[in-house]
Motif scaffolding. Structure first.
Motif, PDB file in Angstrom:
ATOM      1  N   LEU A  92       0.786  -1.002   0.166  1.00  0.00           N
ATOM      2  CA  LEU A  92      -0.124  -0.195   0.054  1.00  0.00           C
ATOM      3  C   LEU A  92       0.927   1.334   0.004  1.00  0.00           C
ATOM      4  O   LEU A  92       0.650   2.222  -0.724  1.00  0.00           O
ATOM      5  N   LYS A  93       1.986   1.298   0.725  1.00  0.00           N
ATOM      6  CA  LYS A  93       2.933   2.270   0.801  1.00  0.00           C
ATOM      7  C   LYS A  93       3.487   2.557  -0.605  1.00  0.00           C
ATOM      8  O   LYS A  93       3.629   3.671  -1.034  1.00  0.00           O
ATOM      9  N   GLN A  94       4.005   1.625  -1.290  1.00  0.00           N
ATOM     10  CA  GLN A  94       4.502   1.571  -2.462  1.00  0.00           C
ATOM     11  C   GLN A  94       3.545   2.111  -3.482  1.00  0.00           C
ATOM     12  O   GLN A  94       3.654   2.907  -4.225  1.00  0.00           O
ATOM     13  N   ALA A  95       2.404   1.668  -3.514  1.00  0.00           N
ATOM     14  CA  ALA A  95       1.124   1.972  -4.430  1.00  0.00           C
ATOM     15  C   ALA A  95       0.773   3.656  -4.161  1.00  0.00           C
ATOM     16  O   ALA A  95       0.387   4.178  -5.085  1.00  0.00           O
ATOM     17  N   LEU A  96       0.957   3.996  -3.133  1.00  0.00           N
ATOM     18  CA  LEU A  96       0.331   5.316  -2.577  1.00  0.00           C
ATOM     19  C   LEU A  96       1.697   6.401  -3.215  1.00  0.00           C
ATOM     20  O   LEU A  96       1.317   7.462  -3.571  1.00  0.00           O
ATOM     21  N   ALA A  97       2.818   5.836  -3.050  1.00  0.00           N
ATOM     22  CA  ALA A  97       3.833   6.576  -3.528  1.00  0.00           C
ATOM     23  C   ALA A  97       4.197   6.987  -4.858  1.00  0.00           C
ATOM     24  O   ALA A  97       4.532   7.959  -5.455  1.00  0.00           O
ATOM     25  N   GLN A  98       3.562   5.898  -5.543  1.00  0.00           N
ATOM     26  CA  GLN A  98       3.810   5.918  -7.168  1.00  0.00           C
ATOM     27  C   GLN A  98       2.595   5.773  -7.828  1.00  0.00           C
ATOM     28  O   GLN A  98       1.957   4.539  -7.506  1.00  0.00           O
ATOM     29  N   PRO A  99       2.180   6.540  -8.968  1.00  0.00           N
ATOM     30  CA  PRO A  99       0.846   6.160  -9.601  1.00  0.00           C
ATOM     31  C   PRO A  99       0.657   4.880 -10.337  1.00  0.00           C
ATOM     32  O   PRO A  99       2.054   4.505 -10.666  1.00  0.00           O
ATOM     33  N   GLY A 100      -0.308   4.600 -10.778  1.00  0.00           N
ATOM     34  CA  GLY A 100      -0.577   3.441 -11.688  1.00  0.00           C
ATOM     35  C   GLY A 100      -0.368   2.140 -10.982  1.00  0.00           C
ATOM     36  O   GLY A 100      -1.060   2.108  -9.846  1.00  0.00           O
ATOM     37  N   SER A 101       0.069   1.116 -11.709  1.00  0.00           N
ATOM     38  CA  SER A 101      -0.096  -0.312 -11.120  1.00  0.00           C
ATOM     39  C   SER A 101       1.218  -0.782 -10.875  1.00  0.00           C
ATOM     40  O   SER A 101       2.382  -0.305 -11.472  1.00  0.00           O
ATOM     41  N   GLY A 102       1.372  -2.089 -10.170  1.00  0.00           N
ATOM     42  CA  GLY A 102       2.597  -2.745  -9.904  1.00  0.00           C
ATOM     43  C   GLY A 102       2.324  -4.127  -9.283  1.00  0.00           C
ATOM     44  O   GLY A 102       1.041  -4.547  -9.287  1.00  0.00           O
ATOM     45  N   GLU A 103       3.252  -4.734  -8.846  1.00  0.00           N
ATOM     46  CA  GLU A 103       2.985  -5.842  -8.239  1.00  0.00           C
ATOM     47  C   GLU A 103       4.349  -6.240  -7.300  1.00  0.00           C
ATOM     48  O   GLU A 103       5.155  -5.723  -7.691  1.00  0.00           O
ATOM     49  N   SER A 104       4.026  -7.228  -6.221  1.00  0.00           N
ATOM     50  CA  SER A 104       5.190  -7.690  -5.702  1.00  0.00           C
ATOM     51  C   SER A 104       5.190  -9.294  -5.873  1.00  0.00           C
ATOM     52  O   SER A 104       4.242  -9.941  -6.937  1.00  0.00           O
ATOM     53  N   HIS A 105       5.854 -10.250  -5.366  1.00  0.00           N
ATOM     54  CA  HIS A 105       6.029 -11.540  -5.798  1.00  0.00           C
ATOM     55  C   HIS A 105       4.608 -12.143  -5.596  1.00  0.00           C
ATOM     56  O   HIS A 105       4.243 -13.212  -6.543  1.00  0.00           O
ATOM     57  N   ASP A 106       3.707 -11.664  -4.696  1.00  0.00           N
ATOM     58  CA  ASP A 106       2.344 -12.386  -4.512  1.00  0.00           C
ATOM     59  C   ASP A 106       1.138 -11.692  -4.746  1.00  0.00           C
ATOM     60  O   ASP A 106       0.092 -12.119  -4.546  1.00  0.00           O
ATOM     61  N   LEU A 107       1.212 -10.363  -5.191  1.00  0.00           N
ATOM     62  CA  LEU A 107       0.067  -9.395  -4.842  1.00  0.00           C
ATOM     63  C   LEU A 107       0.478  -8.352  -6.151  1.00  0.00           C
ATOM     64  O   LEU A 107       1.263  -8.190  -6.598  1.00  0.00           O
ATOM     65  N   ILE A 108      -0.779  -7.997  -6.592  1.00  0.00           N
ATOM     66  CA  ILE A 108      -0.964  -7.184  -7.870  1.00  0.00           C
ATOM     67  C   ILE A 108      -1.595  -5.820  -7.275  1.00  0.00           C
ATOM     68  O   ILE A 108      -2.577  -6.095  -6.374  1.00  0.00           O
ATOM     69  N   TYR A 109      -1.348  -4.632  -7.769  1.00  0.00           N
ATOM     70  CA  TYR A 109      -2.263  -3.723  -7.299  1.00  0.00           C
ATOM     71  C   TYR A 109      -2.307  -2.406  -8.343  1.00  0.00           C
ATOM     72  O   TYR A 109      -1.462  -2.515  -9.500  1.00  0.00           O
ATOM     73  N   SER A 110      -3.466  -1.926  -8.229  1.00  0.00           N
ATOM     74  CA  SER A 110      -3.667  -0.747  -9.061  1.00  0.00           C
ATOM     75  C   SER A 110      -4.176   0.527  -8.208  1.00  0.00           C
ATOM     76  O   SER A 110      -4.977   0.275  -7.350  1.00  0.00           O
ATOM     77  N   SER A 111      -3.921   1.616  -8.672  1.00  0.00           N
ATOM     78  CA  SER A 111      -4.197   2.948  -7.848  1.00  0.00           C
ATOM     79  C   SER A 111      -5.030   3.651  -8.819  1.00  0.00           C
ATOM     80  O   SER A 111      -4.891   3.903 -10.150  1.00  0.00           O
ATOM     81  N   ARG A 114      -6.309   8.132  -9.252  1.00  0.00           N
ATOM     82  CA  ARG A 114      -6.028   9.019  -8.324  1.00  0.00           C
ATOM     83  C   ARG A 114      -7.060  10.361  -8.895  1.00  0.00           C
ATOM     84  O   ARG A 114      -7.508  10.343 -10.113  1.00  0.00           O
ATOM     85  N   THR A 115      -7.558  11.067  -7.879  1.00  0.00           N
ATOM     86  CA  THR A 115      -8.267  12.542  -8.183  1.00  0.00           C
ATOM     87  C   THR A 115      -7.543  13.641  -7.514  1.00  0.00           C
ATOM     88  O   THR A 115      -6.558  13.085  -6.638  1.00  0.00           O
ATOM     89  N   PRO A 116      -7.757  14.982  -7.504  1.00  0.00           N
ATOM     90  CA  PRO A 116      -6.805  15.821  -7.025  1.00  0.00           C
ATOM     91  C   PRO A 116      -7.162  15.549  -5.233  1.00  0.00           C
ATOM     92  O   PRO A 116      -5.971  15.829  -4.526  1.00  0.00           O
ATOM     93  N   ASP A 117      -8.237  15.163  -4.914  1.00  0.00           N
ATOM     94  CA  ASP A 117      -8.467  14.849  -3.682  1.00  0.00           C
ATOM     95  C   ASP A 117      -8.295  13.486  -2.928  1.00  0.00           C
ATOM     96  O   ASP A 117      -8.125  13.423  -1.848  1.00  0.00           O
ATOM     97  N   TRP A 118      -8.186  12.494  -3.907  1.00  0.00           N
ATOM     98  CA  TRP A 118      -8.220  11.202  -3.360  1.00  0.00           C
ATOM     99  C   TRP A 118      -7.382  10.332  -4.193  1.00  0.00           C
ATOM    100  O   TRP A 118      -7.105  10.216  -5.437  1.00  0.00           O
ATOM    101  N   ILE A 119      -6.826   9.351  -3.344  1.00  0.00           N
ATOM    102  CA  ILE A 119      -6.237   8.033  -4.075  1.00  0.00           C
ATOM    103  C   ILE A 119      -6.828   6.948  -3.412  1.00  0.00           C
ATOM    104  O   ILE A 119      -6.889   6.765  -2.369  1.00  0.00           O
ATOM    105  N   ALA A 120      -7.280   6.134  -4.585  1.00  0.00           N
ATOM    106  CA  ALA A 120      -7.827   4.773  -4.336  1.00  0.00           C
ATOM    107  C   ALA A 120      -6.725   3.582  -4.687  1.00  0.00           C
ATOM    108  O   ALA A 120      -6.286   3.786  -5.611  1.00  0.00           O
ATOM    109  N   VAL A 121      -6.740   2.665  -3.896  1.00  0.00           N
ATOM    110  CA  VAL A 121      -5.841   1.406  -4.243  1.00  0.00           C
ATOM    111  C   VAL A 121      -6.555   0.232  -4.144  1.00  0.00           C
ATOM    112  O   VAL A 121      -7.224  -0.019  -3.040  1.00  0.00           O
TER     113      VAL A 121
END
Ligand SMILES: Nc1nc2c(ncn2[C@@H]2O[C@@H]3COP(=O)(O)O[C@H]4[C@@H](O)[C@H](n5cnc6c(=O)[nH]c(N)nc65)O[C@@H]4COP(=O)(O)O[C@H]3[C@H]2O)c(=O)[nH]1
Length: 526
Positions: A193-212, A214-221
């Motif tokens: 979550l820390k990684q996802a909030l730090a950099q926009p877009g999508s990513g993955e770790s060895h067992d998880l995938i994430y996407s975030s 953003r709007t000017p007020d909010w970030i959802a992951v």
């Protein structure tokens, strides 16, 4: 490059190249399945923000409504209006009113303990102050998000903001525009979550995938396990991997086809011609009566890069068949001029015989080239004999033209391997010939009672009748030389006098054997 090196290199290259498509498509299918899953997660992150915006809309609606009603006195009507607002806005848990620097009343009633007014953590773009984690002191309820507009505030359950129906074990997080987490669902992995909030877009770790999102007020992951991409991966792999193996197979076939072609004798010969890997060796031609060397026949050798020599019968037939013989003839002509320039320039009485293939003898193609080569190097054309075979006489009219042209230029024309073809006396008579070279098979038969042995006197007689000089080929023994000498044959060529040798050895041989040897008809053998 040696054959084995080429084969090893090609096999290694083919294996490497063939594995590229399946491996690439394997990774492409994996990347595509992860991307598809990330797109899916982005949609959830978008929905989370939509949900948050709806919650905010509802809560700020309540705040603006009470502000518009103008209550500022914590009167029973004010408190009733706050209660009404709480009840009519689903996301609002309670509402409060500040007087000065402390909370004066809430939708629960008058506040009788001192609850100081604090500064909001931040403000949204539409001027709503946000207190991120507030423990409502009046109701002692759960942690809430406090929203403030004018002197009123509302408590909002953060669960409303991430109230999205998720599938599988997806987890969600909502943060403000600065990346401070406000609400979560299903305990998202903190590090990711820390990684996802730090950099926009999508990513993955060895067992998880994430996407975030953003709007000017909010970030959802949105985060989920890698294994949920497996189905997509399997589907992609089932389509792309067979294609990869097919492409790999095609590469293998193409490389092995190219290798086969490259290793074919014709390809080897083409490369040899391009690299000019041909040299001339010289076999002495000797006057039988005097033992004097009068010239040599230039015989092509294919000199491989490793120094080995390939005999002409290994490549001349293929060269003739493929047309490469023309280039080889030109190379040999150049070699003869390079090798023998000084000997031929001097009036040494030495000639060099060059073999013409049937096609060149018919067309006369190399004649202008040879003439200009000789002129450039100051060599008289009569130093060069041109040898052709009886095969040429199948088209006597064509041969007559080109041979006449060659003779007019000053060359001596010899018929090689005589007796192995079927030329009639009349054809021979009609052609501009000077020398007849008796084929080795007849010389071999001298002294035997074979048919070839009985033919040789007739060949000699015919040559004399046509006023042709005779050179006997393949003379290996003195009794053969003696037989030929007795029948008036002018010259001999064969191992008795010398084998074909490199230019320098021939030049030395010539210098030793260029004089008439009165005592012995035999010469020094190389
Ligand atoms: N056993 C034995 N052999 C002897 C003896 N004396 C000469 N020879 C061999 O007989 C061949 C004579 O050359 P050829 O009849 O013109 O026959 C030539 C000629 O037809 C052809 N050739 C060679 N060089 C060229 C070339 O530059 N152009 C063309 N078109 N053909 C060539 O290849 C043929 C073979 O040439 P080589 O292998 O060099 O073989 C040579 C020579 O080494 C002998 O006493 N005993």
């Amino acid at each position: 490059m040696s054959r084995w090196k080429l084969i090893t290199g090609a096999v290694l290259f083919a294996c490497a190249a063939a594995s590229v498509p399946p491996v690439t498509l394997y990774f492409i299918s994996r990347a595509r399945s992860v991307q598809a899953e990330q797109r899916h997660l982005t949609e959830y992150a978008q929905w989370t923000i939509e949900r948050t915006q709806k919650t905010m809309q509802d809560a700020t609606g309540a705040l603006k409504e009470i502000d518009r009603q103008g209550f500022r006195d914590c009167s029973p009507d004010h408190i009733a209006a706050m209660r009404f607002n709480v009840m009519s806005h689903r996301t609002v848990g309670e509402m409060g009113f500040y007087q000065g620097d402390h909370l004066a009343c809430t939708s629960w009633g008058i506040v009788d303990t001192a609850i100081p007014r604090r500064l909001a953590n931040y403000s949204t773009t539409d001027g709503i102050g946000v207190h991120m984690h507030v423990r409502p002191k009046v109701s002692h309820g759960n942690f809430a998000v406090g929203l403030e507009y004018g002197d009123h505030n509302v408590m909002v359950d953060p669960a409303f903001m991430v109230d999205v129906l998720v599938d599988n074990e997806m987890s969600l997080a909502l943060a403000n525009g600065k990346g401070q987490v406000i609400s979560t669902l299903n305990n998202p992995d903190p590090a990711l979550l820390k990684q996802a909030l730090a950099q926009p877009g999508s990513g993955e770790s060895h067992d998880l995938i994430y996407s975030s999102y953003r709007t000017p007020d909010w970030i959802a992951v949105a985060i989920e396990k890698h294994s949920y991409a497996e189905n997509d991966f399997r589907r992609e792999r089932n389509v792309l991997l067979p294609l990869g193996f097919l492409l790999g197979g095609l590469i293998l076939v193409a490389v092995f086809w190219a290798l086969r072609r490259r290793l074919s004798p014709l390809a080897e010969l083409e490369i040899a011609v391009r690299k000019r890997e041909f040299v001339a060796h010289y076999q002495p031609i000797v006057e039988l009566n005097t033992g004097r060397c009068v010239g040599a026949e230039a015989l092509a050798r294919w000199k491989r890069p490793d120094g080995s020599m390939i005999a002409p019968n290994m490549f001349i037939p293929l060269a003739e068949q493929s047309g490469l013989i023309c280039a080889i003839t030109d190379i040999i002509m150049e070699r003869v001029v390079e090798d023998m320039r000084e000997l031929l320039q001097a009036d040494s009485g030495c000639h060099v015989s060059i073999n013409l293939c049937a096609r060149d003898a018919e067309t006369g193609r190399p004649l202008p080239f040879l003439l200009s080569l000789l002129q450039t190097n100051g060599i008289d054309p009569d130093r060069i004999w041109l040898e052709t075979t009886e095969r040429v006489f199948i088209h006597p009219d064509m041969a007559r033209n080109s041979l006449t042209q060659a003779r007019t230029s000053g060359h001596t024309i010899a018929v090689d391997d005589f007796g192995t073809g079927y030329s009639s006396l009349s054809v021979l008579h009609s052609l501009p010939l000077d020398v007849l070279k008796i084929d080795k098979s007849f010389v071999d038969a001298i002294g035997s009672d074979s048919a070839s042995g009985r033919v040789i006197p007739y060949i000699i007689e015919m040559a004399n009748e046509l006023h042709l000089m005779i050179v006997a080929e393949g003379v290996e023994r003195e009794e053969q030389a003696q037989y030929l000498r007795e029948r008036g044959v002018a010259c001999g060529q064969g191992w008795l006098f010398g084998k074909p040798v490199d230019p320098q050895t021939f030049i030395e041989y010539f210098k030793t054997n260029a004089q008439v040897k009165k005592d012995s008809p035999q010469t020094t053998v190389v």
